[in-house]
Design a protein around this motif. Structure first.
Motif, PDB file in Angstrom:
ATOM      1  N   MET A  30     -16.525  31.129-108.275  1.00 53.24           N
ATOM      2  CA  MET A  30     -15.645  32.207-108.152  1.00 53.24           C
ATOM      3  C   MET A  30     -15.725  33.452-106.875  1.00 53.24           C
ATOM      4  N   ASP A  31     -16.199  33.025-105.016  1.00 53.62           N
ATOM      5  CA  ASP A  31     -16.279  33.469-104.530  1.00 53.62           C
ATOM      6  C   ASP A  31     -17.313  34.781-104.784  1.00 53.62           C
ATOM      7  N   CYS A  34     -23.534  34.849-108.397  1.00 56.15           N
ATOM      8  CA  CYS A  34     -24.127  34.910-109.893  1.00 56.15           C
ATOM      9  C   CYS A  34     -25.222  34.625-110.182  1.00 56.15           C
ATOM     10  N   ALA A  54     -18.892  28.774-115.114  1.00 56.99           N
ATOM     11  CA  ALA A  54     -18.031  29.247-114.199  1.00 56.99           C
ATOM     12  C   ALA A  54     -16.784  28.432-113.886  1.00 56.99           C
ATOM     13  N   ARG A  55     -17.422  26.746-112.586  1.00 58.09           N
ATOM     14  CA  ARG A  55     -16.831  25.838-111.893  1.00 58.09           C
ATOM     15  C   ARG A  55     -15.216  25.519-112.699  1.00 58.09           C
ATOM     16  N   GLU A  58     -13.067  28.746-112.999  1.00 62.90           N
ATOM     17  CA  GLU A  58     -12.561  28.729-111.430  1.00 62.90           C
ATOM     18  C   GLU A  58     -11.737  27.022-111.344  1.00 62.90           C
ATOM     19  N   GLU A  63      -8.750  28.753-108.670  1.00 65.86           N
ATOM     20  CA  GLU A  63      -9.987  29.428-107.784  1.00 65.86           C
ATOM     21  C   GLU A  63      -9.067  29.691-106.387  1.00 65.86           C
ATOM     22  N   TYR A  67      -6.334  32.295-107.093  1.00 67.28           N
ATOM     23  CA  TYR A  67      -5.929  33.117-108.781  1.00 67.28           C
ATOM     24  C   TYR A  67      -4.693  32.850-109.048  1.00 67.28           C
ATOM     25  N   GLY A 161     -10.324  36.575-114.492  1.00 66.62           N
ATOM     26  CA  GLY A 161     -11.327  34.681-113.956  1.00 66.62           C
ATOM     27  C   GLY A 161     -12.560  35.013-114.575  1.00 66.62           C
ATOM     28  N   LYS A 162     -13.228  36.320-114.150  1.00 63.04           N
ATOM     29  CA  LYS A 162     -15.080  36.038-114.207  1.00 63.04           C
ATOM     30  C   LYS A 162     -14.688  36.438-115.584  1.00 63.04           C
ATOM     31  N   ALA A 165     -15.028  32.971-117.743  1.00 59.72           N
ATOM     32  CA  ALA A 165     -16.293  32.083-117.221  1.00 59.72           C
ATOM     33  C   ALA A 165     -17.489  32.199-118.205  1.00 59.72           C
TER      34      ALA A 165
END
Ligand code: ADP
Ligand code: MG
Length: 327
Positions: A30-31, A34, A54-55, A58, A63, A67, A161-162, A165
């Protein structure tokens, strides 16, 4: 008696076995950097699970195109995954509650500002044009089908997004038997368990450097939004990545950062962004009105530019930096 002593000894050993220093694994997703730290469980298995979550976030949340989602071929509709529907419907609710301070239809403005690569701000005309293509009232969610009222509109899931995830990593790790762990998805911290009753101590950054204070949490996410990490400077002014859709410019509230603590990991992510845009007073009112009785909500810590700290709800916050004082 002997039996009891043996039982206590075994318990003590088990207890020690569950609380070693913790094993940490890092990965890039996610850029952002982590990490997952696990206590008493297999770290490489936990890393696989956290990284998978996380993937998945994304790819579901787009991602690869920052986004941002714009309407498909017909110019007006998008088909969302079930997971994205959950993120979008919660976002829409918060948009209504914040009167559009938080608004995922900010996409045309996000694309225009392109904070990651920009070297100067867009013109007033460009901002006006992009603003005319925003507004949560212009989208309708019907099952998995999202309809835009105007061609050129889009949604930006960058603020969700985060959290998204983190929510799926939390569920998957618990399901795999992990009892105590800390996930850090680029500053969004999610803890599993209560660290044997002690609670996890999670630091809140001082935007000027160092740690402003510490919150003690169990089974929850601690998410901070601020304008101090992603920005560019032009003619002595700083332009950051959290926009106020009502003006079309980076949000300018009294806050340097807004931290939300909740066991609803997606809500924590959405609301930290929303509170940052709204500022301390509006956030306090929103909190009382909509969140004080939400059982998932633990509280919020708002750091303002004049050094005041506003603590909302029941969050256990301990200031460390003396330049901040509780209001
Ligand atoms: P970060 O991702 O840096 O942790 P946030 O969770 O606060 O920070 O999300 C910021 C992202 O949210 C921006 O990069 C953009 O994609 C999106 N965004 C910006 N302004 C708004 C807004 N007012 N409402 C909803 N989303 C926004
Ligand atoms: Mg957010």
């Amino acid at each position: 008696m002997k039996r009891t002593a043996l039982f206590v000894l075994i318990l003590a050993l088990l207890f020690c076995g569950c609380s070693p220093a913790g094993e940490k694994a890092e990965f890039w997703a996610m850029d952002t950097l982590c990490s997952v730290t696990v206590y008493g469980s297999d770290c490489s298995a936990a890393q696989r699970i956290a990284e998978d979550s996380a993937r998945r976030a994304e790819s579901l949340l787009g991602e690869e195109h920052g986004y941002l989602f714009f309407a498909g071929e017909d110019g007006q509709t998008l088909t969302l995954s079930d997971d994205a529907v959950r993120a979008v419907s919660l976002s829409l609710k918060i948009s209504e509650w914040t009167g559009g301070a938080f608004d995922i239809t900010v996409a045309p403005l996000s694309a225009l500002w392109n904070i990651q690569e920009a070297v100067c701000p867009p013109s007033g005309d460009e901002i006006g044009e992009a603003r005319s293509l925003t507004g949560y009232q212009g989208i309708t969610l019907d099952g998995n089908r999202l309809t835009f009222s105007r061609a050129g509109m889009g949604i930006d899931l960058g603020a969700v997004g985060k959290g998204f995830a983190a929510a799926s990593a939390y569920d998957a790790l618990c399901l795999s038997g992990v009892k105590n762990a800390v996930l850090n998805f680029g500053g969004n911290v999610t803890v599993i368990g209560d660290k044997n009753g002690k609670g996890y101590q999670v630091g809140i950054r001082n935007p000027a450097g160092g740690i402003a204070g510490v919150v003690s949490v169990s089974d929850a996410s601690v998410v901070t939004s601020g304008g101090y990490e992603r920005y560019f400077e032009y003619e002595g002014r700083r332009y950051h990545h959290i926009l106020d859709p009502r003006t079309g410019y980076p949000a300018e509230s009294d806050l340097l950062s807004a931290t939300v603590v909740s066991s609803d990991h997606i809500l924590a992510d959405i609301l930290s962004t929303a509170f940052f845009v709204c500022g301390s007073e509006e956030s306090r009112q929103l909190y009382e009105r909509y969140f004080a009785s939400d059982p998932s909500m633990i509280g919020a810590v708002l750091l303002s530019a004049d050094g005041e700290v506003t603590v909302l709800g029941n969050v256990d916050f301990r200031p460390i930096d003396s330049s901040y004082s509780l209001s």
